[in-house]
Design a protein around this motif. Sequence first.
Motif, PDB file in Angstrom:
ATOM      1  N   LEU A  36       0.808  -1.218   0.000  1.00 10.81           N
ATOM      2  CA  LEU A  36       0.000   0.000   0.000  1.00 10.81           C
ATOM      3  C   LEU A  36       0.840   1.267   0.000  1.00 10.81           C
ATOM      4  O   LEU A  36       0.341   2.348  -0.323  1.00 10.81           O
ATOM      5  CB  LEU A  36      -0.937   0.006   1.210  1.00 10.81           C
ATOM      6  N   ASN A  37       2.116   1.153   0.352  1.00  9.28           N
ATOM      7  CA  ASN A  37       2.986   2.330   0.340  1.00  9.28           C
ATOM      8  C   ASN A  37       3.114   2.926  -1.052  1.00  9.28           C
ATOM      9  O   ASN A  37       3.389   4.124  -1.193  1.00  9.28           O
ATOM     10  CB  ASN A  37       4.372   1.967   0.880  1.00  9.28           C
ATOM     11  N   ASP A  38       2.924   2.114  -2.076  1.00 14.19           N
ATOM     12  CA  ASP A  38       3.047   2.582  -3.454  1.00 14.19           C
ATOM     13  C   ASP A  38       1.692   2.778  -4.115  1.00 14.19           C
ATOM     14  O   ASP A  38       1.610   2.940  -5.338  1.00 14.19           O
ATOM     15  CB  ASP A  38       3.874   1.581  -4.278  1.00 14.19           C
ATOM     16  N   LYS A  39       0.613   2.767  -3.312  1.00 15.57           N
ATOM     17  CA  LYS A  39      -0.730   2.834  -3.865  1.00 15.57           C
ATOM     18  C   LYS A  39      -1.503   4.035  -3.305  1.00 15.57           C
ATOM     19  O   LYS A  39      -1.185   4.568  -2.245  1.00 15.57           O
ATOM     20  CB  LYS A  39      -1.508   1.552  -3.532  1.00 15.57           C
ATOM     21  N   VAL A  40      -2.516   4.429  -4.044  1.00 16.45           N
ATOM     22  CA  VAL A  40      -3.466   5.418  -3.531  1.00 16.45           C
ATOM     23  C   VAL A  40      -4.355   4.694  -2.534  1.00 16.45           C
ATOM     24  O   VAL A  40      -5.117   3.799  -2.915  1.00 16.45           O
ATOM     25  CB  VAL A  40      -4.324   6.012  -4.666  1.00 16.45           C
ATOM     26  N   ASN A  41      -4.236   5.016  -1.276  1.00 14.63           N
ATOM     27  CA  ASN A  41      -5.023   4.308  -0.265  1.00 14.63           C
ATOM     28  C   ASN A  41      -5.808   5.286   0.608  1.00 14.63           C
ATOM     29  O   ASN A  41      -5.383   6.404   0.860  1.00 14.63           O
ATOM     30  CB  ASN A  41      -4.138   3.384   0.579  1.00 14.63           C
ATOM     31  N   PHE A  42      -6.969   4.811   1.029  1.00 14.08           N
ATOM     32  CA  PHE A  42      -7.884   5.588   1.861  1.00 14.08           C
ATOM     33  C   PHE A  42      -8.100   4.823   3.160  1.00 14.08           C
ATOM     34  O   PHE A  42      -8.619   3.707   3.149  1.00 14.08           O
ATOM     35  CB  PHE A  42      -9.223   5.788   1.147  1.00 14.08           C
TER      36      PHE A  42
END
Length: 229
Positions: free
Chosen positions: A33-39
Amino acid sequence: MLKMIDFKGIHEGEAGWIVGNGPSLNEMDLTFLNDKVNFCMNRIYLGVEEMGFTPKYYTVEDVFVAEDTPDEINALKYCKFLPKDLDYCLKEDENVCWVDFLRRYDGFPKFSADADEVVYWGSTVTYLAMQLAYYMGCDPIYLIGVDFDYVVPDYADGPDITSREADQNHFHPDYFGPGKRWHHPRLDLVEKAYIESRRFIEGNGRRIYNAGVGGKLTIFERVNYLDVR
């Protein structure tokens, strides 16, 4: 102070990961998730160090969570999307974007395509996150940790519950641990909101999936997060 309009379409065509707080998070490798758009939402900060990722966007709409843990939320350095009606306990800073969050309205559930104008209540904070992800242009949208499964204690005798023991409904025992207030889960309302979110998102040519591990959420098509991360 951040403005919602500045986020319109900012992640067009990028996958958006909505991170629920169910126990299934503990069964996943979330470092991707560090490299992703996360909410992320509510008390996710209790586990991010152990999980090995940093939230990109954060939101909360539950009055009990905001009132019971304001200092923790105010101290967060994530980009925070906060309902304007919680400004009595949550503070404005350079990381905050206030949203016009409508809690009571006719025609429940409604899904907003224009989060700079209004965002609708859906009986779960994940519904708010879905509207934010849509507004930012995310496609597809993946849900993880949305287990759609709650154990309600025997002593609960109304819509509001004050916990007496460790929390078994979330990824961390302190999430709604002793003394923390939470609302009786209205999964019937959440189900209606999720059905509407799928109808709206897919009806507008985008995709939304359940990429979580286990759980009882069947409203969205399932995919394996290991295959799509």
